[in-house]
Structure formats: structure tokens, C-alpha cells
Design a protein around this motif. Structure first.
Motif, PDB file in Angstrom:
ATOM      1  N   GLY A 155     -15.985  -2.593 -34.798  1.00  0.00           N
ATOM      2  CA  GLY A 155     -15.273  -2.957 -33.705  1.00  0.00           C
ATOM      3  C   GLY A 155     -13.802  -3.394 -33.741  1.00  0.00           C
ATOM      4  N   LEU A 156     -13.217  -2.747 -34.706  1.00  0.00           N
ATOM      5  CA  LEU A 156     -11.683  -2.554 -35.113  1.00  0.00           C
ATOM      6  C   LEU A 156     -11.283  -1.004 -35.025  1.00  0.00           C
TER       7      LEU A 156
ATOM      8  N   LEU B  78      -7.338   3.023 -35.068  1.00  0.00           N
ATOM      9  CA  LEU B  78      -6.962   4.367 -34.324  1.00  0.00           C
ATOM     10  C   LEU B  78      -5.666   4.456 -33.657  1.00  0.00           C
ATOM     11  N   ASP B  79      -5.474   3.546 -32.697  1.00  0.00           N
ATOM     12  CA  ASP B  79      -4.416   3.741 -31.892  1.00  0.00           C
ATOM     13  C   ASP B  79      -2.952   3.111 -32.756  1.00  0.00           C
TER      14      ASP B  79
ATOM     15  N   LEU C  33       3.146   1.768 -43.782  1.00  0.00           N
ATOM     16  CA  LEU C  33       2.049   1.927 -42.783  1.00  0.00           C
ATOM     17  C   LEU C  33       1.074   0.692 -42.856  1.00  0.00           C
ATOM     18  N   LEU C  34       0.945   0.280 -44.317  1.00  0.00           N
ATOM     19  CA  LEU C  34       0.027  -0.891 -44.582  1.00  0.00           C
ATOM     20  C   LEU C  34       0.577  -2.291 -43.920  1.00  0.00           C
ATOM     21  N   GLN C  35       1.840  -2.373 -44.282  1.00  0.00           N
ATOM     22  CA  GLN C  35       2.532  -3.435 -43.647  1.00  0.00           C
ATOM     23  C   GLN C  35       2.443  -3.480 -42.207  1.00  0.00           C
ATOM     24  N   GLU C  36       2.763  -2.517 -41.459  1.00  0.00           N
ATOM     25  CA  GLU C  36       2.371  -2.297 -39.954  1.00  0.00           C
ATOM     26  C   GLU C  36       1.204  -2.880 -39.615  1.00  0.00           C
TER      27      GLU C  36
ATOM     28  N   SER D  40       0.383  -6.512 -40.276  1.00  0.00           N
ATOM     29  CA  SER D  40       1.161  -7.257 -39.191  1.00  0.00           C
ATOM     30  C   SER D  40       0.533  -7.322 -37.854  1.00  0.00           C
ATOM     31  N   GLU D  41      -0.086  -6.097 -37.351  1.00  0.00           N
ATOM     32  CA  GLU D  41      -0.672  -5.960 -36.113  1.00  0.00           C
ATOM     33  C   GLU D  41      -2.139  -6.548 -36.099  1.00  0.00           C
TER      34      GLU D  41
END
Length: 104
Positions: free
Chosen positions: A16-17, A22-23, A77-80, A83-84
């Protein structure tokens, strides 16, 4: 100039994620190198099996994403992603890439 791909970041997540992850990856072409996705079944974490169907089967449907990238961008990338899409259902690990290339 070619990008350096010295690590493989692996993400494992519920189906479901997948679209949202991917986006997010596609928004960062400077950080993210080539990647692929695989349908997998998760074992060993009974609390992580959410649906009744998966509980009966004893395994959870998951997606594994393997991303080649420069180690310098992994933390960003992991931080992004955190947070998202903060989720305890998304796990990750980092592996070294000793060498890579094409057969052409």
C-alpha cells in the motif's frame, strides 16, 4: 560524468505504500540511481502481519526496493522519506556495492 554507485539501499514496505515511496524516489534523481522493485513475502514478525488473509497465510505481502546510490546521499534520502512517510512498517538496510557495470 557518471554517477558513483557504491551502496545499495534496500527498502521493504507494505504494498500500500509502494506508489508513494516510488513517487518520492523519482523526485530525487540527483540522489537516487537505478532501482528495481520486487514482490516478496515477509516472515518472522507476527505483529507486522496486519490483514486477516496474511495472518491465515502466516506471511505478509511486501515490496522490496533496491536502490543503487552514492553513500553520500543515503542520509539525505532517508531523512526525506522519514519526514514524508513516517512508518514503522518501512524497514531499510544498506549494503556495499563492490563493483557494477554493463555487459556491453
Amino acid at each position: 560524468m557518471t554517477k558513483r554507485f557504491d551502496v545499495c539501499l534496500t527498502l521493504v514496505l507494505p504494498k500500500g505504500l509502494e506508489a508513494r515511496i516510488l513517487d518520492s524516489l523519482l523526485k530525487h534523481p540527483a540522489w537516487v540511481g537505478p532501482f528495481n522493485t520486487h514482490r516478496i513475502e515477509g516472515h518472522g514478525d507476527p505483529e507486522g502481519i496486519a490483514s486477516a488473509r496474511e495472518q491465515v497465510r502466516g506471511r505478509a505481502e511486501r515490496v522490496r526496493i533496491e536502490i543503487l546510490m552514492d553513500a553520500l546521499h543515503v542520509a539525505e534520502l532517508l531523512q526525506e522519506l522519514k519526514s514524508e512517510l513516517p512508518s514503522p512498517e518501512v524497514t531499510w538496510w544498506l549494503s556495499p556495492v563492490l563493483d557494477s557495470g554493463a555487459l556491453a
